[in-house]
Design a protein around this motif. Sequence first.
Motif, mmCIF file in Angstrom:
data_model
loop_
_atom_site.group_PDB
_atom_site.id
_atom_site.type_symbol
_atom_site.label_atom_id
_atom_site.label_comp_id
_atom_site.label_asym_id
_atom_site.label_seq_id
_atom_site.Cartn_x
_atom_site.Cartn_y
_atom_site.Cartn_z
ATOM 1 N N VAL A 35 31.703 36.087 28.854
ATOM 2 C CA VAL A 35 32.631 36.966 28.980
ATOM 3 C C VAL A 35 33.205 37.327 30.148
ATOM 4 O O VAL A 35 34.341 37.471 30.480
ATOM 5 C CB VAL A 35 32.209 38.213 28.007
ATOM 6 N N ILE A 36 32.463 37.434 31.091
ATOM 7 C CA ILE A 36 32.591 37.787 32.482
ATOM 8 C C ILE A 36 33.823 36.796 32.974
ATOM 9 O O ILE A 36 34.647 37.123 33.607
ATOM 10 C CB ILE A 36 31.525 38.042 33.462
ATOM 11 N N ALA A 37 33.256 35.602 32.700
ATOM 12 C CA ALA A 37 34.131 34.217 33.275
ATOM 13 C C ALA A 37 35.341 34.378 32.531
ATOM 14 O O ALA A 37 36.353 34.481 33.357
ATOM 15 C CB ALA A 37 33.418 33.018 32.925
ATOM 16 N N VAL A 38 35.567 34.607 31.295
ATOM 17 C CA VAL A 38 36.923 34.616 30.769
ATOM 18 C C VAL A 38 37.809 35.742 30.995
ATOM 19 O O VAL A 38 38.839 35.547 31.564
ATOM 20 C CB VAL A 38 36.570 34.575 29.196
ATOM 21 N N PHE A 39 37.249 36.929 31.247
ATOM 22 C CA PHE A 39 37.928 38.143 31.612
ATOM 23 C C PHE A 39 38.274 37.907 33.335
ATOM 24 O O PHE A 39 39.472 38.654 33.595
ATOM 25 C CB PHE A 39 37.163 39.395 31.385
ATOM 26 N N PHE A 40 37.424 37.458 34.249
ATOM 27 C CA PHE A 40 37.431 37.649 35.445
ATOM 28 C C PHE A 40 37.723 36.659 36.560
ATOM 29 O O PHE A 40 38.109 36.395 37.517
ATOM 30 C CB PHE A 40 36.418 38.679 36.043
ATOM 31 N N GLY A 41 36.949 35.461 35.912
ATOM 32 C CA GLY A 41 36.908 33.937 36.488
ATOM 33 C C GLY A 41 36.533 34.193 37.869
ATOM 34 O O GLY A 41 35.489 34.665 38.066
ATOM 35 N N SER A 42 37.429 33.784 38.841
ATOM 36 C CA SER A 42 37.144 33.772 40.314
ATOM 37 C C SER A 42 38.031 34.759 40.876
ATOM 38 O O SER A 42 38.505 34.680 42.101
ATOM 39 C CB SER A 42 36.968 32.470 40.912
ATOM 40 N N GLY A 43 38.471 35.978 40.261
ATOM 41 C CA GLY A 43 39.526 36.662 40.863
ATOM 42 C C GLY A 43 39.231 37.565 42.053
ATOM 43 O O GLY A 43 37.866 37.704 42.177
ATOM 44 N N PRO A 44 40.176 38.127 42.749
ATOM 45 C CA PRO A 44 39.651 38.813 43.838
ATOM 46 C C PRO A 44 38.678 40.003 43.681
ATOM 47 O O PRO A 44 37.869 40.324 44.546
ATOM 48 C CB PRO A 44 40.913 38.957 44.767
ATOM 49 N N LEU A 130 45.474 44.508 40.655
ATOM 50 C CA LEU A 130 45.288 45.718 39.992
ATOM 51 C C LEU A 130 46.638 46.385 39.541
ATOM 52 O O LEU A 130 47.051 46.997 38.648
ATOM 53 C CB LEU A 130 44.728 46.790 40.776
ATOM 54 N N LYS A 131 47.747 45.886 40.379
ATOM 55 C CA LYS A 131 48.973 46.253 39.952
ATOM 56 C C LYS A 131 49.760 45.427 38.949
ATOM 57 O O LYS A 131 50.203 46.159 37.853
ATOM 58 C CB LYS A 131 49.818 45.893 41.250
ATOM 59 N N LEU A 132 49.309 44.155 38.693
ATOM 60 C CA LEU A 132 49.381 43.620 37.391
ATOM 61 C C LEU A 132 48.518 44.072 35.926
ATOM 62 O O LEU A 132 49.038 44.316 35.046
ATOM 63 C CB LEU A 132 49.081 42.100 37.477
ATOM 64 N N LEU A 134 47.226 47.381 35.843
ATOM 65 C CA LEU A 134 47.820 48.728 35.464
ATOM 66 C C LEU A 134 49.226 48.983 35.225
ATOM 67 O O LEU A 134 49.425 50.125 34.863
ATOM 68 C CB LEU A 134 46.971 49.491 36.536
ATOM 69 N N GLY A 135 49.854 48.082 35.899
ATOM 70 C CA GLY A 135 51.470 48.159 35.836
ATOM 71 C C GLY A 135 51.973 49.388 36.995
ATOM 72 O O GLY A 135 53.078 49.778 36.856
ATOM 73 N N ILE A 136 51.251 49.704 38.185
ATOM 74 C CA ILE A 136 51.449 50.755 38.892
ATOM 75 C C ILE A 136 51.194 50.130 40.158
ATOM 76 O O ILE A 136 50.308 49.369 40.308
ATOM 77 C CB ILE A 136 51.039 52.002 38.792
ATOM 78 N N ASN A 137 51.693 50.601 41.160
ATOM 79 C CA ASN A 137 51.427 50.230 42.567
ATOM 80 C C ASN A 137 50.269 50.744 42.935
ATOM 81 O O ASN A 137 49.976 51.922 42.673
ATOM 82 C CB ASN A 137 52.435 50.403 43.823
ATOM 83 N N ILE A 138 49.344 50.040 43.724
ATOM 84 C CA ILE A 138 48.025 50.639 44.227
ATOM 85 C C ILE A 138 47.894 50.553 45.661
ATOM 86 O O ILE A 138 48.135 49.351 46.195
ATOM 87 C CB ILE A 138 46.835 49.788 43.527
ATOM 88 N N SER A 139 47.655 51.633 46.414
ATOM 89 C CA SER A 139 47.330 51.542 47.573
ATOM 90 C C SER A 139 45.966 51.256 48.127
ATOM 91 O O SER A 139 45.295 51.015 47.632
ATOM 92 C CB SER A 139 47.535 53.215 48.169
ATOM 93 N N HIS A 140 45.779 51.054 49.449
ATOM 94 C CA HIS A 140 44.681 50.493 50.267
ATOM 95 C C HIS A 140 43.555 51.509 50.037
ATOM 96 O O HIS A 140 42.468 51.138 49.649
ATOM 97 C CB HIS A 140 44.855 50.372 51.718
ATOM 98 N N SER A 141 43.758 52.877 50.069
ATOM 99 C CA SER A 141 42.821 53.885 49.854
ATOM 100 C C SER A 141 42.296 53.843 48.440
ATOM 101 O O SER A 141 41.038 54.358 48.304
ATOM 102 C CB SER A 141 43.408 55.031 50.334
ATOM 103 N N ASP A 142 43.200 53.723 47.436
ATOM 104 C CA ASP A 142 42.914 53.548 45.939
ATOM 105 C C ASP A 142 41.863 52.603 45.784
ATOM 106 O O ASP A 142 40.824 52.885 44.929
ATOM 107 C CB ASP A 142 43.879 53.250 45.210
ATOM 108 N N VAL A 143 42.125 51.387 46.649
ATOM 109 C CA VAL A 143 41.121 50.090 46.262
ATOM 110 C C VAL A 143 39.546 50.511 47.102
ATOM 111 O O VAL A 143 38.657 50.335 46.349
ATOM 112 C CB VAL A 143 41.599 49.029 46.898
#
Length: 465
Positions: A35-44, A130-132, A134-143
């Motif tokens: 499940v983890i592999a399907v949802f997240f793969g090797s994403g950042p 996260l932008k893709l 959530l559909g909103i811009n994510i700042s460095h501090s949000d991460v």
Amino acid sequence: MNLKQSLTSRSAKDFFNLFFSNIFQKFLGLVREPVIAVFFGSGPLFTAYLMLRTGANLFSQFTVGNALKANLLPKFTKIYSSYKLVSLSRVSLFSRKSMLFLFIISQLVQSFIIIYLSSNPIIYEIQEELKLYLGINISHSDVILLFFLISILLSLSICFNFFNMVYLTIMQSKGKFFKYSVATTLNSLVVAILIIPFSLFFHVLGLVISRFIGILTLTISYILPMNKNTEGYEVDLNSKDINIPILILGNFANIIIVSSQLIAGLDNTGANSNITYFYYAVFILNAILTSVIGNVSTLLLKKISLHRHTKWLIYSLALSVFIGTLMSIIFYFFSYEVIYIIYIGADYVITYFLDLFFNFSISSKFGIEEVLLTSKYLYQLSYSFIFIFISTILFQPFFSLPHRDTRRLRSIMSSIFIFVVFGGILILSFFDIDVKIKSLILIYCSSFVSVLLSIFSYKKYLSFV
């Protein structure tokens, strides 16, 4: 003892209880990890999460699992063989104080990793991911804020997991292996049920939340009721019972695995996902270690804590060598097929399930490229696990000896082991080679040294008994 008597003995029943519960837990793992592999793969974001979790786990390995068992199982086995009624009030007090200490240290370790990640190019890839999502811009501090939220939940999980492991070790010392099996299976079952919806709605944060809920379910259902009895012999548990060298040697396998996984993620380019391929591969190897070798070593330690059992040691050692060799041969020839069946096969099942029951479709993040890279890691890592299997068995007799008689030897062996692991990480950091090669060098060197130390420990055990 003939074959029929052996198969119907208490030890055989205890082993089968542990073995089959572990098999079921590994089946649940075969639900969870794909499940983890399907949802997240090797994403950042998942790569960054693994860095935080690995850093937290590197510290927690000194306080849970085999490390805690090696410290407490002989003590409580002797207590429960002498007293019928035992009060655990002081055990509860010590455990709660330790949880606070673990939380603070864990947060410190993860804070350093967050500082490392904040200056790594991977953070820009996480913003885009996260932008893709959530559909909103994510700042460095949000991460960064998300990193700290994940780290707090991971620290809480470590604290309650420690609390649970203390009492689960006591449960084993009482010989209640069936109850222990059910309790640990409950934790895995809750996580397996929650991981799909939580990952779907909360992304990587859902992994941490589902794991924390699973641990709390075990605490409430099985651990807290053990404190109801306040009569009988009062067990005095304090920091003197937690021997640091035994914490190190008792959980050497996980320290080797986690430290090697950590070094696989230390890539400053931000484009390397080796830590994810290491994670997916070592899940399979660790499943064999815990479901078979770990259970055999637990029963062996319980046996020799009371009496010397040379035959048990020989049988256990022979089994570990046989399973390790067979495993390496299978993965050498069929690692691609194994990874494909587990992860790509699960992809078909999960996507079909979501489409059938929820009319929802997802695009898997684990493709053929991930299968190739993970399968190659799998067979390259497998040989080192033969050394780990052998060491796990050979260390057990030494762990049964009184602390006061072996304090100096434990300190020397643990110091050598720590020097090899962390000295290896430091030395490898000066070489400009691929982090995958670094992780393989570290796991083979440290696992081979662990075999040498375990042989030395067994020779010392023979001189004491």
